[in-house]
Design a protein around this motif. Structure first.
Motif, mmCIF file in Angstrom:
data_model
loop_
_atom_site.group_PDB
_atom_site.id
_atom_site.type_symbol
_atom_site.label_atom_id
_atom_site.label_comp_id
_atom_site.label_asym_id
_atom_site.label_seq_id
_atom_site.Cartn_x
_atom_site.Cartn_y
_atom_site.Cartn_z
ATOM 1 N N ALA A 123 0.825 -1.205 0.000
ATOM 2 C CA ALA A 123 0.000 0.000 0.000
ATOM 3 C C ALA A 123 0.862 1.259 0.000
ATOM 4 O O ALA A 123 0.583 2.207 -0.733
ATOM 5 N N GLU A 124 1.902 1.281 0.818
ATOM 6 C CA GLU A 124 2.776 2.449 0.852
ATOM 7 C C GLU A 124 3.599 2.567 -0.418
ATOM 8 O O GLU A 124 3.900 3.667 -0.872
ATOM 9 N N LEU A 125 3.945 1.442 -0.992
ATOM 10 C CA LEU A 125 4.763 1.438 -2.198
ATOM 11 C C LEU A 125 3.982 1.931 -3.411
ATOM 12 O O LEU A 125 4.494 2.725 -4.204
ATOM 13 N N TYR A 126 2.732 1.502 -3.547
ATOM 14 C CA TYR A 126 1.959 1.808 -4.756
ATOM 15 C C TYR A 126 0.720 2.669 -4.518
ATOM 16 O O TYR A 126 0.536 3.690 -5.162
ATOM 17 N N THR A 174 5.095 11.745 -0.728
ATOM 18 C CA THR A 174 6.125 11.282 0.193
ATOM 19 C C THR A 174 6.111 9.765 0.358
ATOM 20 O O THR A 174 7.022 9.210 0.966
ATOM 21 N N MET A 175 5.075 9.122 -0.150
ATOM 22 C CA MET A 175 5.002 7.666 -0.076
ATOM 23 C C MET A 175 5.789 7.069 -1.237
ATOM 24 O O MET A 175 6.144 7.749 -2.173
ATOM 25 N N LEU A 192 9.957 1.195 3.066
ATOM 26 C CA LEU A 192 11.117 0.628 3.771
ATOM 27 C C LEU A 192 11.284 1.243 5.158
ATOM 28 O O LEU A 192 11.652 0.551 6.107
ATOM 29 N N ARG A 193 10.998 2.528 5.279
ATOM 30 C CA ARG A 193 11.101 3.220 6.573
ATOM 31 C C ARG A 193 10.119 2.626 7.575
ATOM 32 O O ARG A 193 10.433 2.455 8.749
ATOM 33 N N ASP A 194 8.903 2.317 7.118
ATOM 34 C CA ASP A 194 7.867 1.809 8.012
ATOM 35 C C ASP A 194 7.914 0.299 8.207
ATOM 36 O O ASP A 194 7.204 -0.237 9.075
ATOM 37 N N LEU A 195 8.714 -0.397 7.425
ATOM 38 C CA LEU A 195 8.768 -1.863 7.517
ATOM 39 C C LEU A 195 9.142 -2.358 8.915
ATOM 40 O O LEU A 195 8.468 -3.261 9.434
#
Length: 136
Positions: free
Chosen positions: A83-86, A94-95, A101-104
């Motif tokens: 979801a954050e990637l796409y 900013t997503m 990767l930051r939120d992983l």
């Protein structure tokens, strides 16, 4: 927990509705639709694993509940990453990969803690047969 005790549909609804409302209440309205889908799928998959393994082994045991907890957490972690990637990138510049990767690590911890707590509470509630008070 709802998925383990009450099944796939209840797992979806509990995960989706409760988590989306929490996002809205905490000021993360932009995440609420994604959370609705991701947490709903987390609950549905956990319930699906419980259903499939219970049917195969003729009972709902500790391994079944643990597998469901882990499967649900994997769905949550990968769902938020995708979801954050796409998806979120369509609405917020900013997503993207950096944000995903930051939120992983946070999502990995969230998934791990939720799996342990969900497993522990589900086992305890199954032991006391609470579903007989809910479904009847």
């Amino acid at each position: 927990m709802a998925a383990v005790l009450l099944g796939r549909k209840s797992g979806f609804l509990a995960g989706a509705i409760g988590s989306a409302i929490a996002d809205i209440a905490m000021g993360y309205q932009h995440f609420a639709p994604v959370t609705f889908v991701v947490k709903g799928l987390e609950g549905f998959v956990a319930g699906l694993v419980v259903y499939a393994l219970s049917k195969r082994f003729k009972e709902k045991n500790h391994v079944t509940i643990l597998a469901a907890s882990i499967a649900g957490s994997i769905v949550m972690i990968s769902g938020y990453f995708v979801a954050e990637l796409y998806v979120m990138r369509l609405f917020d510049e900013t997503m993207g990969l950096a944000a995903a990767l930051r939120d992983l690590p946070v999502n990995l911890v969230q998934g791990g803690v939720c799996a342990v707590v969900g497993y522990s509470l589900s086992v305890a509630l199954e032991k006391f047969k609470v579903t007989k008070f809910i479904t009847n």
